[in-house]
Write a protein that holds these residues in place. Sequence first.
Motif, PDB file in Angstrom:
ATOM      1  N   LEU A 113      -5.106  10.317  -9.717  1.00 35.36           N
ATOM      2  CA  LEU A 113      -4.032  10.577  -8.756  1.00 35.36           C
ATOM      3  C   LEU A 113      -3.247  11.824  -9.133  1.00 35.36           C
ATOM      4  N   ILE A 114      -3.021  12.010 -10.430  1.00 30.16           N
ATOM      5  CA  ILE A 114      -2.300  13.203 -10.886  1.00 30.16           C
ATOM      6  C   ILE A 114      -3.096  14.458 -10.551  1.00 30.16           C
ATOM      7  N   GLN A 115      -4.411  14.390 -10.738  1.00 32.43           N
ATOM      8  CA  GLN A 115      -5.263  15.518 -10.367  1.00 32.43           C
ATOM      9  C   GLN A 115      -5.271  15.730  -8.856  1.00 32.43           C
ATOM     10  N   GLU A 116      -5.259  14.626  -8.112  1.00 30.47           N
ATOM     11  CA  GLU A 116      -5.260  14.716  -6.654  1.00 30.47           C
ATOM     12  C   GLU A 116      -4.041  15.482  -6.149  1.00 30.47           C
ATOM     13  N   LEU A 117      -2.902  15.313  -6.818  1.00 31.35           N
ATOM     14  CA  LEU A 117      -1.681  15.988  -6.384  1.00 31.35           C
ATOM     15  C   LEU A 117      -1.773  17.502  -6.507  1.00 31.35           C
ATOM     16  N   GLN A 118      -2.756  17.995  -7.244  1.00 33.17           N
ATOM     17  CA  GLN A 118      -2.950  19.431  -7.338  1.00 33.17           C
ATOM     18  C   GLN A 118      -3.678  19.973  -6.105  1.00 33.17           C
ATOM     19  N   GLU A 119      -4.357  19.088  -5.365  1.00 35.39           N
ATOM     20  CA  GLU A 119      -5.107  19.503  -4.185  1.00 35.39           C
ATOM     21  C   GLU A 119      -4.516  18.965  -2.886  1.00 35.39           C
ATOM     22  N   HIS A 120      -3.909  17.784  -2.967  1.00 34.15           N
ATOM     23  CA  HIS A 120      -3.321  17.159  -1.787  1.00 34.15           C
ATOM     24  C   HIS A 120      -1.823  16.975  -2.032  1.00 34.15           C
ATOM     25  N   PRO A 121      -1.003  17.234  -1.022  1.00 29.60           N
ATOM     26  CA  PRO A 121       0.451  17.193  -1.262  1.00 29.60           C
ATOM     27  C   PRO A 121       1.032  15.793  -1.395  1.00 29.60           C
ATOM     28  N   ALA A 122       0.271  14.757  -1.059  1.00 31.67           N
ATOM     29  CA  ALA A 122       0.868  13.420  -1.064  1.00 31.67           C
ATOM     30  C   ALA A 122      -0.061  12.389  -1.690  1.00 31.67           C
ATOM     31  N   VAL A 123       0.545  11.466  -2.422  1.00 33.59           N
ATOM     32  CA  VAL A 123      -0.137  10.303  -2.979  1.00 33.59           C
ATOM     33  C   VAL A 123       0.632   9.068  -2.537  1.00 33.59           C
ATOM     34  N   VAL A 124      -0.084   8.042  -2.108  1.00 35.71           N
ATOM     35  CA  VAL A 124       0.546   6.775  -1.711  1.00 35.71           C
ATOM     36  C   VAL A 124       0.307   5.758  -2.821  1.00 35.71           C
ATOM     37  N   HIS A 125       1.374   5.116  -3.268  1.00 32.51           N
ATOM     38  CA  HIS A 125       1.266   4.135  -4.357  1.00 32.51           C
ATOM     39  C   HIS A 125       1.849   2.799  -3.894  1.00 32.51           C
ATOM     40  N   VAL A 126       1.000   1.766  -3.888  1.00 32.75           N
ATOM     41  CA  VAL A 126       1.438   0.409  -3.561  1.00 32.75           C
ATOM     42  C   VAL A 126       1.958  -0.208  -4.849  1.00 32.75           C
ATOM     43  N   VAL A 127       3.265  -0.363  -4.952  1.00 30.10           N
ATOM     44  CA  VAL A 127       3.896  -0.515  -6.262  1.00 30.10           C
ATOM     45  C   VAL A 127       3.740  -1.885  -6.902  1.00 30.10           C
ATOM     46  N   ASP A 128       3.476  -2.936  -6.099  1.00 33.27           N
ATOM     47  CA  ASP A 128       3.339  -4.275  -6.686  1.00 33.27           C
ATOM     48  C   ASP A 128       1.964  -4.887  -6.439  1.00 33.27           C
ATOM     49  N   GLY A 129       1.015  -4.074  -5.989  1.00 33.58           N
ATOM     50  CA  GLY A 129      -0.327  -4.591  -5.713  1.00 33.58           C
ATOM     51  C   GLY A 129      -1.241  -4.432  -6.904  1.00 33.58           C
ATOM     52  N   PRO A 130      -2.470  -5.030  -6.780  1.00 33.91           N
ATOM     53  CA  PRO A 130      -2.938  -5.833  -5.651  1.00 33.91           C
ATOM     54  C   PRO A 130      -2.673  -7.336  -5.793  1.00 33.91           C
ATOM     55  N   ARG A 131      -2.107  -7.766  -6.915  1.00 36.03           N
ATOM     56  CA  ARG A 131      -1.933  -9.205  -7.142  1.00 36.03           C
ATOM     57  C   ARG A 131      -0.485  -9.628  -7.381  1.00 36.03           C
ATOM     58  N   GLY A 132       0.423  -8.703  -7.382  1.00 38.97           N
ATOM     59  CA  GLY A 132       1.821  -9.054  -7.611  1.00 38.97           C
ATOM     60  C   GLY A 132       2.179  -9.099  -9.090  1.00 38.97           C
ATOM     61  N   PRO A 133       3.293  -9.724  -9.410  1.00 37.08           N
ATOM     62  CA  PRO A 133       4.140 -10.538  -8.528  1.00 37.08           C
ATOM     63  C   PRO A 133       4.875  -9.725  -7.467  1.00 37.08           C
ATOM     64  N   ARG A 134       5.189 -10.385  -6.387  1.00 31.17           N
ATOM     65  CA  ARG A 134       5.846  -9.762  -5.247  1.00 31.17           C
ATOM     66  C   ARG A 134       7.198  -9.179  -5.650  1.00 31.17           C
ATOM     67  N   GLY A 135       7.436  -7.941  -5.213  1.00 27.02           N
ATOM     68  CA  GLY A 135       8.734  -7.328  -5.428  1.00 27.02           C
ATOM     69  C   GLY A 135       8.977  -6.792  -6.824  1.00 27.02           C
ATOM     70  N   ILE A 136       7.938  -6.725  -7.656  1.00 28.90           N
ATOM     71  CA  ILE A 136       8.063  -6.196  -9.024  1.00 28.90           C
ATOM     72  C   ILE A 136       7.230  -4.925  -9.135  1.00 28.90           C
ATOM     73  N   ILE A 137       7.882  -3.807  -9.420  1.00 28.29           N
ATOM     74  CA  ILE A 137       7.181  -2.531  -9.545  1.00 28.29           C
ATOM     75  C   ILE A 137       6.392  -2.491 -10.848  1.00 28.29           C
ATOM     76  N   LYS A 138       5.128  -2.109 -10.753  1.00 27.59           N
ATOM     77  CA  LYS A 138       4.311  -1.914 -11.948  1.00 27.59           C
ATOM     78  C   LYS A 138       4.693  -0.578 -12.621  1.00 27.59           C
ATOM     79  N   PRO A 139       4.504  -0.472 -13.927  1.00 31.47           N
ATOM     80  CA  PRO A 139       4.899   0.751 -14.638  1.00 31.47           C
ATOM     81  C   PRO A 139       4.171   2.003 -14.168  1.00 31.47           C
ATOM     82  N   GLY A 140       3.003   1.836 -13.523  1.00 33.77           N
ATOM     83  CA  GLY A 140       2.217   2.999 -13.120  1.00 33.77           C
ATOM     84  C   GLY A 140       2.959   3.970 -12.233  1.00 33.77           C
TER      85      GLY A 140
END
Length: 228
Positions: A113-140
């Motif tokens: 993803l970090i490399q992708e940002l050098q070629e594409h202006p946007a990265v989408v990050h689903v912060v608590d997926g794919p298994r949760g827990p719901r509403g808890i941001i992963k460190p990534g």
Amino acid sequence: MFKKISLFAIHSGLIRWLYYLVRFYFLFCRLSVTNDASLLQRLSRHEPLIVSIWHQRILAILPYSPRFAHYSPSVMISRSRDGELVAQLFSCMNFHPVRGSSSRGGKGALSSLIQELQEHPAVVHVVDGPRGPRGIIKPGLITLGQRSGAPIFPISASASRAWILNSWDRCLIPKPFSTIHISWGAPIFIPPDLDPENFERMRLDVQNRMLSLQQEQDARLGWYNLFE
């Protein structure tokens, strides 16, 4: 049964038809978007950014996603069978899937993803997926912001009328003829140097800001406690 159906869809080329069906479904919904000026300005200048969203609201933003197809955003998607289906669906929207998650291949996907940002202006990050827990941001998410230097733009999505699934994330599906409300939070910059204590403090701060943004929007539409 669902496994057989999803495997058949993946290997028979039905995902593109599913994509058209989803597009048709959302023709019966209206979109209301606020606070996107700062994000659009960065994209017009091809300056990198990270979009952060809750797993619960992925379906709610699908009718809004085509507005960003021109930029071919990257999105991390798990290596599971269901992830393959989602990856093909996002490919139909001209998004670039990067396979990996917090449980499988996460470090490699994060570097990609970090490399992708050098070629594409946007990265989408689903912060608590794919298994949760719901509403808890992963460190990534915080690590991605640290290492890339790109600001995080939280997005919230809700609907005037919707179904709530009995899944781990309590997924929200807008009903036909509802209005889907999209709102952007202020950009969040992550300092490049954080000791473990400040890293966790920053993670909690971003988490609280994302929850507040989403819950305030939900409350205006009569939705409560969807993250509890």
